[in-house]
Write an enzyme that holds these catalytic residues in place. Structure first.
Site, PDB file in Angstrom:
ATOM      1  N   ARG A 197     -11.002   0.868   8.369  1.00 18.84           N
ATOM      2  CA  ARG A 197     -10.658  -0.511   8.720  1.00 18.84           C
ATOM      3  C   ARG A 197     -11.844  -1.249   9.338  1.00 18.84           C
ATOM      4  NH1 ARG A 197      -4.720   0.957   9.267  1.00 18.84           N
ATOM      5  NH2 ARG A 197      -3.581  -0.942   9.755  1.00 18.84           N
TER       6      ARG A 197
ATOM      7  N   ARG B  15      14.412  -9.632  12.983  1.00 22.19           N
ATOM      8  CA  ARG B  15      13.545  -8.792  13.826  1.00 22.19           C
ATOM      9  C   ARG B  15      13.361  -9.358  15.226  1.00 22.19           C
ATOM     10  NH1 ARG B  15      10.313  -5.541  10.048  1.00 22.19           N
ATOM     11  NH2 ARG B  15       9.025  -4.966  11.800  1.00 22.19           N
TER      12      ARG B  15
ATOM     13  N   ARG C 164      11.428 -11.527   5.070  1.00 20.93           N
ATOM     14  CA  ARG C 164      11.971 -10.272   5.580  1.00 20.93           C
ATOM     15  C   ARG C 164      12.629 -10.498   6.944  1.00 20.93           C
ATOM     16  NH1 ARG C 164       7.723  -5.534   5.922  1.00 20.93           N
ATOM     17  NH2 ARG C 164       7.406  -6.259   8.034  1.00 20.93           N
TER      18      ARG C 164
ATOM     19  N   LYS D 297       0.833  -1.223   0.000  1.00 22.37           N
ATOM     20  CA  LYS D 297       0.000   0.000   0.000  1.00 22.37           C
ATOM     21  C   LYS D 297       0.859   1.262   0.000  1.00 22.37           C
ATOM     22  CE  LYS D 297      -2.581  -0.436   3.706  1.00 22.37           C
ATOM     23  NZ  LYS D 297      -2.192  -1.700   4.334  1.00 22.37           N
TER      24      LYS D 297
ATOM     25  N   ARG E  68      -1.391  -7.732  13.846  1.00 21.12           N
ATOM     26  CA  ARG E  68      -1.873  -6.846  12.775  1.00 21.12           C
ATOM     27  C   ARG E  68      -2.457  -7.658  11.614  1.00 21.12           C
ATOM     28  NH1 ARG E  68       2.685  -3.475  10.873  1.00 21.12           N
ATOM     29  NH2 ARG E  68       1.133  -2.326   9.695  1.00 21.12           N
TER      30      ARG E  68
HETATM   31  P1  AMP Z   1      -0.760   1.180   9.708  1.00 23.87           P
HETATM   32  O1  AMP Z   1       0.546   1.877   9.534  1.00 23.87           O
HETATM   33  O2  AMP Z   1      -1.827   1.689   8.770  1.00 23.87           O
HETATM   34  O3  AMP Z   1      -0.646  -0.313   9.636  1.00 23.87           O
HETATM   35  O4  AMP Z   1      -1.279   1.534  11.176  1.00 23.87           O
HETATM   36  C1  AMP Z   1      -0.503   1.293  12.328  1.00 23.87           C
HETATM   37  C2  AMP Z   1      -1.389   1.106  13.526  1.00 23.87           C
HETATM   38  O5  AMP Z   1      -2.190   2.283  13.750  1.00 23.87           O
HETATM   39  C3  AMP Z   1      -2.404  -0.021  13.418  1.00 23.87           C
HETATM   40  O6  AMP Z   1      -1.841  -1.272  13.761  1.00 23.87           O
HETATM   41  C4  AMP Z   1      -3.485   0.436  14.410  1.00 23.87           C
HETATM   42  O7  AMP Z   1      -3.076   0.226  15.751  1.00 23.87           O
HETATM   43  C5  AMP Z   1      -3.506   1.938  14.183  1.00 23.87           C
HETATM   44  N1  AMP Z   1      -4.449   2.307  13.106  1.00 23.87           N
HETATM   45  C6  AMP Z   1      -4.147   2.905  11.913  1.00 23.87           C
HETATM   46  N2  AMP Z   1      -5.246   3.134  11.190  1.00 23.87           N
HETATM   47  C7  AMP Z   1      -6.290   2.660  11.923  1.00 23.87           C
HETATM   48  C8  AMP Z   1      -7.693   2.596  11.699  1.00 23.87           C
HETATM   49  N3  AMP Z   1      -8.259   3.051  10.566  1.00 23.87           N
HETATM   50  N4  AMP Z   1      -8.462   2.052  12.689  1.00 23.87           N
HETATM   51  C9  AMP Z   1      -7.920   1.596  13.823  1.00 23.87           C
HETATM   52  N5  AMP Z   1      -6.606   1.609  14.099  1.00 23.87           N
HETATM   53  C10 AMP Z   1      -5.787   2.146  13.159  1.00 23.87           C
END
Ligand code: AMP
Length: 189
Positions: free
Chosen positions: A89, A134, A128, A14, A145
């Site tokens: 999400r 890591r 990775r 993404k 995640r």
């Molecule tokens: P990302 O970089 O988009 O994977 O986001 C990192 C973290 O931020 C996620 O693992 C969630 O803890 C939080 N986060 C980001 N976007 C959202 C969303 N739309 N709803 C809920 N949590 C979010």
């Protein structure tokens, strides 16, 4: 101008594809993950509230996420087009986004889902991991995640599919091939 959501599991590409889209179309990029990271890094009140949740890899509650997104939209009243990355999400987030866009006389025109299976994501991450060596807590967080995506976030797709706004693109292949397919989907009448 169009408003677009880019959708996909962690490791789907993404970020890479968002960069290409911003260059090509000049979108205002709204990444809720980046916004949350900014808040935690700068130790704002919001950052302090979400730090532990983010560290565990869980989703931040809708109420907090939606309020932050609304604030960000209000900061960009003149944006010609938005690219939403990492949002929505959940279905309540998708409904809130539609409501906000409608209030501004606009809409979400396209949802681009990068289709990468859980198996492929796990295999990419395993590769990775051998390269980057890591830490274990990072592994656990990543696992959480991935589970959040395939357990919760993926259920947002039928919401857009029912309204004919969803375009699924195979997320396995070269960066150029995938970005070409995305551009084709966005440029289609
Ligand atoms: P990302 O970089 O988009 O994977 O986001 C990192 C973290 O931020 C996620 O693992 C969630 O803890 C939080 N986060 C980001 N976007 C959202 C969303 N739309 N709803 C809920 N949590 C979010």
């Amino acid at each position: 101008m169009i408003n677009v959501v880019i959708f996909g599991p962690p490791g789907a590409g993404k970020g890479t594809q968002s960069d290409k889209l911003i260059q090509k179309y000049g979108f205002v990029h709204i990444s809720t993950g980046d916004l949350f990271r900014w808040h935690t890094k700068n130790e704002t009140a919001l950052g302090k509230r979400v730090k532990e949740i983010m560290n565990s890899g869980a989703l931040v509650p809708d109420e907090i996420t939606i309020a932050m997104l609304k604030e960000e939209l209000d900061k960009n009243p003149k944006a010609a087009g938005f690219l939403f990355d990492g949002f929505p999400r959940t279905v309540p987030q998708a409904e809130a986004l539609d409501k906000f866009m409608k209030e501004n006389g606009s809409a979400i025109h396209h949802v681009i889902a990068l289709d990468v299976t859980e198996e492929e994501v796990r295999s990419r991450i395993a590769k990775r991991r051998t390269i980057e060596n890591r830490a274990d807590d990072e592994d656990e967080k990543l696992n959480k995640r991935i589970m959040e995506y395939f357990g919760k976030t993926i259920h947002v797709l039928p919401y857009y599919e029912k309204q004919n706004r969803l375009k699924t693109i195979n997320g396995i292949g070269s960066v150029e091939k995938i970005s070409g397919e995305i551009a084709q989907a966005l440029d289609a009448k």
